[in-house]
Write an enzyme that holds these catalytic residues in place. Structure first.
Site, short mmCIF file in Angstrom:
data_model
loop_
_atom_site.label_atom_id
_atom_site.label_comp_id
_atom_site.label_asym_id
_atom_site.label_seq_id
_atom_site.Cartn_x
_atom_site.Cartn_y
_atom_site.Cartn_z
N ARG A 174 77.37 54.33 -13.53
CA ARG A 174 78.65 53.74 -13.91
C ARG A 174 78.37 52.54 -14.78
O ARG A 174 77.53 51.70 -14.42
CB ARG A 174 79.43 53.28 -12.67
N CYS A 289 82.33 59.15 -21.03
CA CYS A 289 81.99 60.29 -20.16
C CYS A 289 83.19 61.10 -19.70
O CYS A 289 83.33 62.26 -20.07
CB CYS A 289 81.22 59.79 -18.94
C1 UDX Z 1 81.74 57.63 -14.98
C2 UDX Z 1 81.29 58.12 -13.60
O1 UDX Z 1 81.87 57.28 -12.59
C3 UDX Z 1 79.78 58.11 -13.51
O2 UDX Z 1 79.35 58.60 -12.25
C4 UDX Z 1 79.23 58.99 -14.63
O3 UDX Z 1 77.83 58.99 -14.63
C5 UDX Z 1 79.74 58.50 -15.99
O4 UDX Z 1 81.16 58.45 -15.98
P1 UDX Z 1 81.99 55.26 -16.16
O5 UDX Z 1 82.36 55.99 -17.41
O6 UDX Z 1 81.07 54.09 -16.24
O7 UDX Z 1 81.33 56.28 -15.10
O8 UDX Z 1 83.34 54.72 -15.55
P2 UDX Z 1 84.14 54.82 -14.17
O9 UDX Z 1 83.86 53.64 -13.35
O10 UDX Z 1 84.01 56.15 -13.54
O11 UDX Z 1 85.62 54.67 -14.74
C6 UDX Z 1 86.11 55.60 -15.71
C7 UDX Z 1 87.49 55.23 -16.16
O12 UDX Z 1 88.42 55.45 -15.10
C8 UDX Z 1 87.67 53.77 -16.59
O13 UDX Z 1 88.45 53.75 -17.77
C9 UDX Z 1 88.41 53.15 -15.43
O14 UDX Z 1 89.20 52.06 -15.82
C10 UDX Z 1 89.26 54.32 -14.96
N1 UDX Z 1 89.69 54.22 -13.56
C11 UDX Z 1 88.76 54.17 -12.57
C12 UDX Z 1 91.05 54.22 -13.26
O15 UDX Z 1 91.90 54.29 -14.16
N2 UDX Z 1 91.42 54.15 -11.94
C13 UDX Z 1 90.53 54.09 -10.92
O16 UDX Z 1 90.94 54.04 -9.77
C14 UDX Z 1 89.15 54.10 -11.24
#
Ligand code: UDX
Length: 482
Positions: A174, A289
């Site tokens: 992440r 991602c």
């Molecule tokens: C993600 C996966 O979590 C990770 O395991 C994978 O290897 C790569 O993709 P990342 O892209 O760093 O990681 O972000 P993540 O923390 O998963 O958040 C993704 C998106 O979802 C962000 O834009 C975040 O703001 C959004 N989000 C997250 C929400 O809108 N609501 C939530 O409750 C959680």
């Protein structure tokens, strides 16, 4: 606590401690983070990238993106001599017992599928140079079937007498937490076809296992076939995306019915089968991602003749896109903007957008919901001022048509409306009473549900989040339900 380090590596084969030498192909976000963290765990590491400027930055101890903690580890491990960077594939071929493929797999232009051209070129350029048995491990996110395809590329391009093998071991980093995610993974997955490959993967993770043992933890290891290993990654991302879109769909229903999505998420999250994480309603998911993986997964399922099984992911994507639009419609309602031919007309309004990155503690603006909202406000005639603690340079490059402020106070000055689009700590901790003295209109939309609503209301703000009914003028209410 300092991490254990292995003794130096002997000139050929594995070190005395049984630690393979690790080469990382591609030093973008994934490869650079892994290279640095595996050196920290005591491995001898070489990072390769054809981009000479990227390599020069890393070799000089500068991480070319923002990831908390990484810069310090890079410098420590360069100084310790465990970590080097190179643009030479000959050097990589001579060095690595294991070659880890970390190149980009972006969405193909004009299509939903992934573009594997960087994987192809990494393999076909590397393997003819290898002179001894080695393992190639794939780590980039790829469509199921890629490892078998890489095996065929290796068979076509390598010396058959060497017995070079291929395996798949997905990553789950992440952004913002990536260092910890490499050092302390919650599981590791080994997609292998032979005991030798499995033993090499165990050796490549011994540092992770040792650290876990020191901290009295265990790291579950799932050993499986190639297809399962490839699917684990996309299935995990598809599930996370679905969870976010589920709560954003509930937010739409709450808005229409008078419910409160935050309380709803709390209540269902107490059920251990559901869990509270990833039920944060707001403007939705973005980044390098989740959105692209979701689309590539659907494209691959269609190729496999099981497109129907993943049709719900199309809906997940649509809900996500709609979450971005809902915040724009809410803003139009609050500002009393008239409806233009293609949507609300924001001419004459001044909007402060707080946050541009797709999540906090990152400078990444790829497919950022915040940036998409900013672009829409600007295109609809608003005067937009953006402030982001880390992402300004990347945001300016992607959306040059808006103004970027140097500080929170500068961004909100004389604004008619504040929109919090990324949940940076600086915004949570801001003093609403002090900000109230700077603005023209005391309206705030908390697009990430991260502000203390009672505190903002007490400071005189008209505070709104997505997923709660908004009291609106009769003539603009339709924007909320359309
Ligand atoms: C993600 C996966 O979590 C990770 O395991 C994978 O290897 C790569 O993709 P990342 O892209 O760093 O990681 O972000 P993540 O923390 O998963 O958040 C993704 C998106 O979802 C962000 O834009 C975040 O703001 C959004 N989000 C997250 C929400 O809108 N609501 C939530 O409750 C959680």
């Amino acid at each position: 606590m300092p991490l254990p380090h292995t003794p130096s590596i002997s000139a050929d084969g594995l070190s005395r401690a049984g630690r393979p030498r690790l080469a990382f192909l591609g030093t973008g976000y994934l490869g650079a983070t892994y290279a640095v963290c595996l050196a920290e765990l005591g491995y001898d590491v070489l990072g390769f990238d054809p981009d000479a400027s990227k390599i020069a930055h890393l070799a000089a101890g500068r991480v070319p993106f923002h990831e908390p903690g990484l810069q310090d580890l890079l410098r420590t491990n360069l100084a310790a001599g465990r970590l080097r960077f190179s643009t030479s594939l000959d050097e990589v071929a001579a060095f690595g017992d294991i070659h880890v493929v970390c190149v980009g797999t972006p969405q193909r232009a004009g299509a939903m599928a992934a573009d594997l051209s960087q994987v192809r070129s990494a393999i076909t350029n590397l393997v003819p140079r290898i002179r001894r048995k080695a393992l190639i491990i794939g780590k980039s996110t790829v469509p199921v079937g890629t490892t078998a395809w890489i095996e065929s590329l290796v068979a076509d391009h390598a010396d058959p007498g060497l017995g070079i093998e291929v395996a798949w071991s997905p990553e789950f980093l992440r952004e913002g937490l990536a260092v910890n995610d490499v050092l302390r993974p919650d599981r590791v997955v080994f997609g292998v076809r032979s005991d030798w490959a499995s033993a090499m993967l165990h050796a490549a993770h011994q540092g992770v296992f040792d650290l876990a043992a020191e901290e009295s933890r265990e790291v579950p290891v799932i050993v499986c076939d190639f297809a399962t290993a490839e699917l684990v990654k996309v299935a995990a991302n598809a599930f996370l995306a679905t969870k976010i879109s589920f709560i954003n769909a509930m937010a739409e229903v709450c808005e229409a019915s008078g419910g409160d999505v935050e309380l709803l998420a709390q209540a269902i999250g107490h059920d251990a089968r559901i869990g509270r994480q990833f039920l944060g309603a707001g403007i939705g998911f973005g980044g390098g991602c989740l959105p692209k993986d979701l689309r590539a997964f659907q494209a691959r399922a269609q190729e496999l003749g099981v497109g129907e099984a993943l049709r719900f992911l199309y809906e997940v994507d649509l809900i996500n896109q709609r979450s971005r639009q809902r915040v724009v419609r809410l803003a139009a309602t609050l500002l009393g903007c008239p409806d233009g031919p293609t949507g609300p007309d924001f001419a004459g309004t001044r909007i402060a957008c707080l946050g541009a990155t797709f999540k906090p503690d990152s400078d990444d603006v790829r497919d950022s919901p915040a940036l998409s909202v900013i672009r829409t406000f600007a295109a609809a005639g608003a005067e937009v001022r953006v402030y982001d603690p880390r992402g300004t340079d990347n945001a300016r490059e992607a959306v040059p048509e808006v103004a970027y402020a140097q500080s929170l106070a500068d961004a909100v000055a004389r604004a008619d409306l504040l929109c919090v689009l990324t949940e940076w700590g600086e915004f949570r901790e801001a003093d609403p009473a002090a900000l109230a003295r700077l603005v023209r209109g005391h309206r705030v939309i908390d697009g990430r549900g991260c502000l203390d609503a009672a505190r903002w209301a007490a400071a005189g703000w008209d505070h709104h989040t997505l997923g709660r009914r908004v009291k609106v003028q009769q003539d603009s209410a339709r924007w909320l339900v359309r």
